[in-house]
Design a protein around this motif. Sequence first.
Motif, PDB file in Angstrom:
ATOM      1  N   ASP A  31      -1.974 -14.765 -19.228  1.00 46.15           N
ATOM      2  CA  ASP A  31      -2.177 -13.343 -18.961  1.00 46.15           C
ATOM      3  C   ASP A  31      -3.531 -12.906 -19.496  1.00 46.15           C
ATOM      4  N   VAL A  32      -4.482 -12.732 -18.607  1.00 45.61           N
ATOM      5  CA  VAL A  32      -5.854 -12.410 -18.994  1.00 45.61           C
ATOM      6  C   VAL A  32      -5.931 -11.063 -19.686  1.00 45.61           C
ATOM      7  N   ALA A  33      -5.019 -10.152 -19.368  1.00 44.73           N
ATOM      8  CA  ALA A  33      -5.037  -8.812 -19.963  1.00 44.73           C
ATOM      9  C   ALA A  33      -4.791  -8.842 -21.471  1.00 44.73           C
ATOM     10  N   LEU A  34      -4.278  -9.947 -21.989  1.00 42.77           N
ATOM     11  CA  LEU A  34      -4.013 -10.053 -23.430  1.00 42.77           C
ATOM     12  C   LEU A  34      -5.270 -10.394 -24.231  1.00 42.77           C
ATOM     13  N   ALA A  35      -6.365 -10.694 -23.547  1.00 39.78           N
ATOM     14  CA  ALA A  35      -7.625 -10.972 -24.248  1.00 39.78           C
ATOM     15  C   ALA A  35      -8.256  -9.637 -24.647  1.00 39.78           C
ATOM     16  N   VAL A  36      -8.221  -9.369 -25.931  1.00 40.51           N
ATOM     17  CA  VAL A  36      -8.777  -8.132 -26.486  1.00 40.51           C
ATOM     18  C   VAL A  36      -9.646  -8.506 -27.675  1.00 40.51           C
ATOM     19  N   PRO A  37     -10.511  -7.606 -28.141  1.00 40.89           N
ATOM     20  CA  PRO A  37     -11.346  -7.939 -29.297  1.00 40.89           C
ATOM     21  C   PRO A  37     -10.512  -8.462 -30.465  1.00 40.89           C
ATOM     22  N   GLY A  38     -10.886  -9.626 -30.954  1.00 44.19           N
ATOM     23  CA  GLY A  38     -10.192 -10.246 -32.077  1.00 44.19           C
ATOM     24  C   GLY A  38      -9.098 -11.215 -31.689  1.00 44.19           C
ATOM     25  N   ARG A  39      -8.697 -11.214 -30.417  1.00 44.86           N
ATOM     26  CA  ARG A  39      -7.620 -12.111 -29.982  1.00 44.86           C
ATOM     27  C   ARG A  39      -8.010 -12.766 -28.668  1.00 44.86           C
ATOM     28  N   SER A  40      -8.089 -14.081 -28.641  1.00 41.68           N
ATOM     29  CA  SER A  40      -8.427 -14.799 -27.411  1.00 41.68           C
ATOM     30  C   SER A  40      -7.161 -15.214 -26.685  1.00 41.68           C
ATOM     31  N   VAL A  41      -7.343 -15.621 -25.441  1.00 40.26           N
ATOM     32  CA  VAL A  41      -6.269 -16.172 -24.616  1.00 40.26           C
ATOM     33  C   VAL A  41      -6.679 -17.587 -24.225  1.00 40.26           C
ATOM     34  N   TRP A  42      -5.762 -18.532 -24.353  1.00 37.08           N
ATOM     35  CA  TRP A  42      -6.005 -19.912 -23.922  1.00 37.08           C
ATOM     36  C   TRP A  42      -5.352 -20.092 -22.565  1.00 37.08           C
ATOM     37  N   ALA A  43      -6.091 -20.567 -21.588  1.00 42.28           N
ATOM     38  CA  ALA A  43      -5.579 -20.663 -20.235  1.00 42.28           C
ATOM     39  C   ALA A  43      -6.153 -21.876 -19.538  1.00 42.28           C
ATOM     40  N   ALA A  44      -5.524 -22.239 -18.424  1.00 41.11           N
ATOM     41  CA  ALA A  44      -5.975 -23.384 -17.625  1.00 41.11           C
ATOM     42  C   ALA A  44      -6.174 -22.966 -16.177  1.00 41.11           C
ATOM     43  N   LEU A  45      -7.098 -23.647 -15.530  1.00 37.81           N
ATOM     44  CA  LEU A  45      -7.282 -23.551 -14.094  1.00 37.81           C
ATOM     45  C   LEU A  45      -6.651 -24.798 -13.483  1.00 37.81           C
ATOM     46  N   LEU A  46      -5.795 -24.584 -12.475  1.00 37.02           N
ATOM     47  CA  LEU A  46      -5.039 -25.683 -11.884  1.00 37.02           C
ATOM     48  C   LEU A  46      -5.406 -25.884 -10.419  1.00 37.02           C
ATOM     49  N   LYS A  51      -1.788 -29.129 -10.935  1.00 38.12           N
ATOM     50  CA  LYS A  51      -2.352 -30.136 -11.836  1.00 38.12           C
ATOM     51  C   LYS A  51      -3.609 -29.580 -12.523  1.00 38.12           C
ATOM     52  N   TRP A  52      -3.831 -30.029 -13.741  1.00 40.34           N
ATOM     53  CA  TRP A  52      -4.921 -29.509 -14.584  1.00 40.34           C
ATOM     54  C   TRP A  52      -6.295 -29.830 -14.012  1.00 40.34           C
ATOM     55  N   LEU A  53      -7.174 -28.818 -14.046  1.00 39.36           N
ATOM     56  CA  LEU A  53      -8.587 -29.014 -13.727  1.00 39.36           C
ATOM     57  C   LEU A  53      -9.480 -28.730 -14.929  1.00 39.36           C
ATOM     58  N   ALA A  54      -9.178 -27.662 -15.663  1.00 41.65           N
ATOM     59  CA  ALA A  54      -9.986 -27.273 -16.819  1.00 41.65           C
ATOM     60  C   ALA A  54      -9.175 -26.295 -17.652  1.00 41.65           C
ATOM     61  N   ASP A  55      -9.515 -26.186 -18.928  1.00 42.85           N
ATOM     62  CA  ASP A  55      -8.921 -25.138 -19.753  1.00 42.85           C
ATOM     63  C   ASP A  55     -10.008 -24.517 -20.617  1.00 42.85           C
ATOM     64  N   PHE A  56      -9.737 -23.326 -21.132  1.00 41.75           N
ATOM     65  CA  PHE A  56     -10.762 -22.558 -21.837  1.00 41.75           C
ATOM     66  C   PHE A  56     -10.110 -21.426 -22.612  1.00 41.75           C
ATOM     67  N   PHE A  57     -10.860 -20.918 -23.578  1.00 42.14           N
ATOM     68  CA  PHE A  57     -10.477 -19.698 -24.285  1.00 42.14           C
ATOM     69  C   PHE A  57     -11.165 -18.517 -23.596  1.00 42.14           C
ATOM     70  N   ILE A  58     -10.442 -17.420 -23.456  1.00 37.25           N
ATOM     71  CA  ILE A  58     -10.995 -16.197 -22.868  1.00 37.25           C
ATOM     72  C   ILE A  58     -11.144 -15.182 -23.996  1.00 37.25           C
ATOM     73  N   LEU A  59     -12.376 -14.742 -24.237  1.00 41.91           N
ATOM     74  CA  LEU A  59     -12.671 -13.756 -25.276  1.00 41.91           C
ATOM     75  C   LEU A  59     -13.223 -12.496 -24.620  1.00 41.91           C
ATOM     76  N   ALA A  60     -12.727 -11.348 -25.052  1.00 40.74           N
ATOM     77  CA  ALA A  60     -13.211 -10.068 -24.535  1.00 40.74           C
ATOM     78  C   ALA A  60     -14.412  -9.616 -25.347  1.00 40.74           C
ATOM     79  N   ASP A  61     -15.444  -9.186 -24.633  1.00 33.59           N
ATOM     80  CA  ASP A  61     -16.658  -8.693 -25.293  1.00 33.59           C
ATOM     81  C   ASP A  61     -17.221  -7.545 -24.462  1.00 33.59           C
ATOM     82  N   GLY A  62     -16.816  -6.322 -24.802  1.00 32.44           N
ATOM     83  CA  GLY A  62     -17.279  -5.161 -24.059  1.00 32.44           C
ATOM     84  C   GLY A  62     -16.819  -5.204 -22.620  1.00 32.44           C
ATOM     85  N   ASP A  63     -17.767  -5.101 -21.695  1.00 29.41           N
ATOM     86  CA  ASP A  63     -17.428  -5.075 -20.274  1.00 29.41           C
ATOM     87  C   ASP A  63     -17.527  -6.458 -19.632  1.00 29.41           C
ATOM     88  N   ARG A  64     -17.313  -7.486 -20.414  1.00 27.29           N
ATOM     89  CA  ARG A  64     -17.320  -8.845 -19.878  1.00 27.29           C
ATOM     90  C   ARG A  64     -16.272  -9.687 -20.577  1.00 27.29           C
TER      91      ARG A  64
END
Length: 273
Positions: A31-46, A51-64
């Motif tokens: 759930d990308v909406a859970l990425a807020v300042p101070g809390r990242s989201v770990w997610a994968a692209l399938l 099947k797995w292609l890549a994974d990454f942390f999503i960090l919120a920083d202002g309007d990006r």
Amino acid sequence: MTRLAALPERGVIEVGGEDRITFLQGLVSNDVALAVPGRSVWAALLTPQGKWLADFFILADGDRLLLDCERAQVPLLLQRLSRFRLRTKVTLGAVEELCVHAAWDGQPTPAGQAVTATDPRVPEAGWRLLSSTQLPTTAFAADWDRHRLSLGLPDGSHDLESEKTVLLEAGFDELNGISWTKGCYMGQELTARTKYRGLVKRRLVPVSVSGSLPPPGTPVLRDGTEVGTMRSGRDQSGLAVLRIEVLRDTLTCGSATLSPRVPAWMTLPESVA
């Protein structure tokens, strides 16, 4: 003392524009909406087949949103994400000026304007930091590698196989890498079917190594029968993909002996728990 290490093998992608959250929401496992300042989201692209292609942390920083990912996978991710941009108000690009750091064994207090967020997988994983300058470090990337191996945390393509690995084999459920409530995303159908039908037959688990560390891809044997493969490792520790019925056994891999260790966060069927 807080350990802080620079991770030069990690890169950063910026996702901007007013549709950035809804754009990623339909593509990634969490759930990308859970990425807020101070809390990242770990997610994968399938893949569409789950099947797995890549994974990454999503960090919120202002309007990006900033994706902390494997540096080697930045071109792949940009290419794959760009395919789905269509008419959405989204911008995508690599952010070469940001350096990725990991901190553990205490809360970091970085100088300057580092984007800092917790690693959501397990509390012991610590924090992720993205900074426009190299931060003063108290540890090396190899120290972080040893730490995440001790926790049983996968490290992208070092542990997972592109277009082969299923997320539940790699602990994404227990490690907070999947949302079961946010709705559809690419590969969601197979991921849900794997969970609700109990189809997971293998798990990526920590192993202690006695002997020479086997290279990734080396078959793991029990009584001469192949039961898994070695993945990443360092010193006398590693991760291996193993059939769940052998997780309490002593195994061989090349010239080494492997002793699997089920981490506290992992949930197994009652028959092998």
